[in-house]
Scaffold this motif. Structure first.
Motif, PDB file in Angstrom:
ATOM      1  N   CYS A  39      47.519   0.183  48.763  1.00 29.79           N
ATOM      2  CA  CYS A  39      46.360   0.632  48.005  1.00 29.79           C
ATOM      3  C   CYS A  39      46.720   0.669  46.673  1.00 29.79           C
ATOM      4  CB  CYS A  39      46.059   1.828  48.441  1.00 29.79           C
ATOM      5  SG  CYS A  39      44.713   2.921  47.685  1.00 29.79           S
ATOM      6  N   SER A  41      46.027   2.873  44.564  1.00 34.64           N
ATOM      7  CA  SER A  41      46.541   4.154  44.089  1.00 34.64           C
ATOM      8  C   SER A  41      48.057   4.158  44.605  1.00 34.64           C
ATOM      9  CB  SER A  41      45.885   5.230  45.047  1.00 34.64           C
ATOM     10  OG  SER A  41      45.949   5.048  46.381  1.00 34.64           O
ATOM     11  N   HIS A  62      48.816   4.786  53.279  1.00 34.17           N
ATOM     12  CA  HIS A  62      47.948   5.550  53.937  1.00 34.17           C
ATOM     13  C   HIS A  62      46.814   4.404  54.595  1.00 34.17           C
ATOM     14  CE1 HIS A  62      46.262   5.112  49.927  1.00 34.17           C
ATOM     15  NE2 HIS A  62      44.941   4.838  50.523  1.00 34.17           N
ATOM     16  N   GLU A  63      47.309   3.065  54.569  1.00 34.16           N
ATOM     17  CA  GLU A  63      46.524   2.155  55.202  1.00 34.16           C
ATOM     18  C   GLU A  63      47.423   1.438  56.131  1.00 34.16           C
ATOM     19  OE1 GLU A  63      45.066  -0.475  52.012  1.00 34.16           O
ATOM     20  OE2 GLU A  63      44.269   1.025  50.866  1.00 34.16           O
ATOM     21  N   GLU A 148      40.923   0.908  56.233  1.00 39.49           N
ATOM     22  CA  GLU A 148      40.852   1.984  55.599  1.00 39.49           C
ATOM     23  C   GLU A 148      39.842   1.727  54.384  1.00 39.49           C
ATOM     24  OE1 GLU A 148      41.175   5.260  52.633  1.00 39.49           O
ATOM     25  OE2 GLU A 148      42.116   3.455  52.491  1.00 39.49           O
TER      26      GLU A 148
HETATM   27 ZN    ZN Z   1      43.604   3.659  49.588  1.00 39.39          ZN
END
Ligand code: ZN
Ligand code: ZN
Length: 344
Positions: A39, A41, A62-63, A148
């Protein structure tokens, strides 16, 4: 197992470490991670350049997608061997007013993977059954690892603003969220979708045409406002999505939107802005934000993948091993890559 760990709240404090395989509780499953999306981020986390709280040491990521390796004794609907992906809400209270109104993504006690709880830049990740989703048979696990960001775009365009058939939509920022917002706006029936990028975004602007953009503008070469202002009898766009984040793009959004139009800010911009927001009053603009997503958005997004209405594989420019995470971050930061997928 090997994992990419952010170990301090300092720029560059990330490394591959050997860590124990997570222990699961009765309502959890252990997912053997197949693919992880980087991501935008994540590099910001690496550089300690984010405006939200982060708890260290912490496994990033988180993905993701993977295959269930173990199930807790109270898990009912999933079994070993199932192909899955998962929401990012590793923890939330389940009891507060937000949780009880299907807004658990906004629960005060929410902890996200790779922010508040160990994430998926690892061989295994622990996932509660309540946030698991089955990957359709005809969708690859690489593609599924990017569900996501699609859910972010879905929640933004479908739930947190209105795009009507025939609308003129402007998207600022041709990163993956911006590109997928184009895609969702097209599905929602927008007639014109103008994607704005800047120097260095050339590849991403081209890509956004495959995802619904009808016009692309490099604001480093062409002033976007006169082109947008030609729409709607000189008033501008019906809706503007700020998928870039800095103060200057929100300013452009407030200028580009028509009176009574909507600006939705999906991209973070940690720095304060230094201009007046009076355009919001003058034009009676709705300015709102959109954060994250919920279970229903995931199911719908996976349906879009299953039926081929969205093709996330077109965004994957690189696949690297997890040890090459830093190269992956560089590809994302330099914009040479659009989506980089890591393999544990
Ligand atoms: Zn993300
Ligand atoms: Zn709650």
């Amino acid at each position: 197992m090997k994992a990419v760990v952010k170990y301090a709240l300092e720029d560059g404090s990330t490394e591959v470490r050997d860590v124990p395989i997570p222990k699961i509780g009765p309502t959890d499953v252990l997912v053997k991670v197949d693919s992880i999306g980087i991501c935008g981020s994540d590099p910001h986390m690496h550089h300690n350049n984010v405006s939200y709280p982060v708890e260290v040491p912490l496994i990033l990521g988180h993905e993701f997608s993977g295959i269930i390796d173990k199930v807790g004794e109270k898990v009912e609907k999933f079994s070993k061997g199932d192909r899955v992906t998962a929401e990012t809400h590793a923890e939330y209270c389940g009891k507060c007013v937000m949780c009880r109104t299907n807004n658990y993504h906004l629960c005060q006690e929410r902890k996200g993977y790779g922010f508040g709880v160990d994430g998926a830049y690892a061989s295994y990740v622990k996932v509660p059954e309540r946030i698991l989703h089955r990957v359709p048979d005809n969708v690859s696990l690489e593609e599924a690892s990017l569900t996501e960001p699609l859910c972010v775009a879905y929640n933004l365009v479908v739930n947190n603003m209105t795009v009507n058939p025939g609308d003129v939509v402007v998207v600022i920022g041709p990163g993956p969220i911006g590109i997928l917002s184009c895609n969702m706006a097209a599905i929602a029936g927008a007639s014109e979708i103008i994607m704005i990028g800047t120097n260095g975004d050339e590849k991403r602007l081209e890509k956004s045409k495959e995802y619904g953009a009808t016009t692309t503008i490099n604001s480093g070469k062409t002033e976007p406002l006169p082109i947008i202002k030609e729409k709607n009898e000189g008033y501008g766009a019906d809706v503007v999505i700020d998928a870039a984040g800095p103060a200057v793009t929100l300013k452009l959004a407030l200028e580009a939107v028509r009176p009574e139009g909507t600006v939705n800010k999906i991209a973070w911009g940690p720095k304060p802005i230094n201009y007046s927001l009076d355009k919001i009053i003058e034009k009676a603009i709705t300015l709102r934000g959109s954060f994250s997503h919920t279970w229903d958005v995931w199911e719908k997004s996976l349906k879009l993948l299953e039926k081929g209405q969205v093709d996330l594989s077109g965004l994957i420019t690189h696949q690297l091993s997890i040890e090459e995470w830093e190269r992956g971050f560089e590809l994302v930061e330099s914009k040479e890559g659009i989506k980089v997928v890591l393999k544990p």
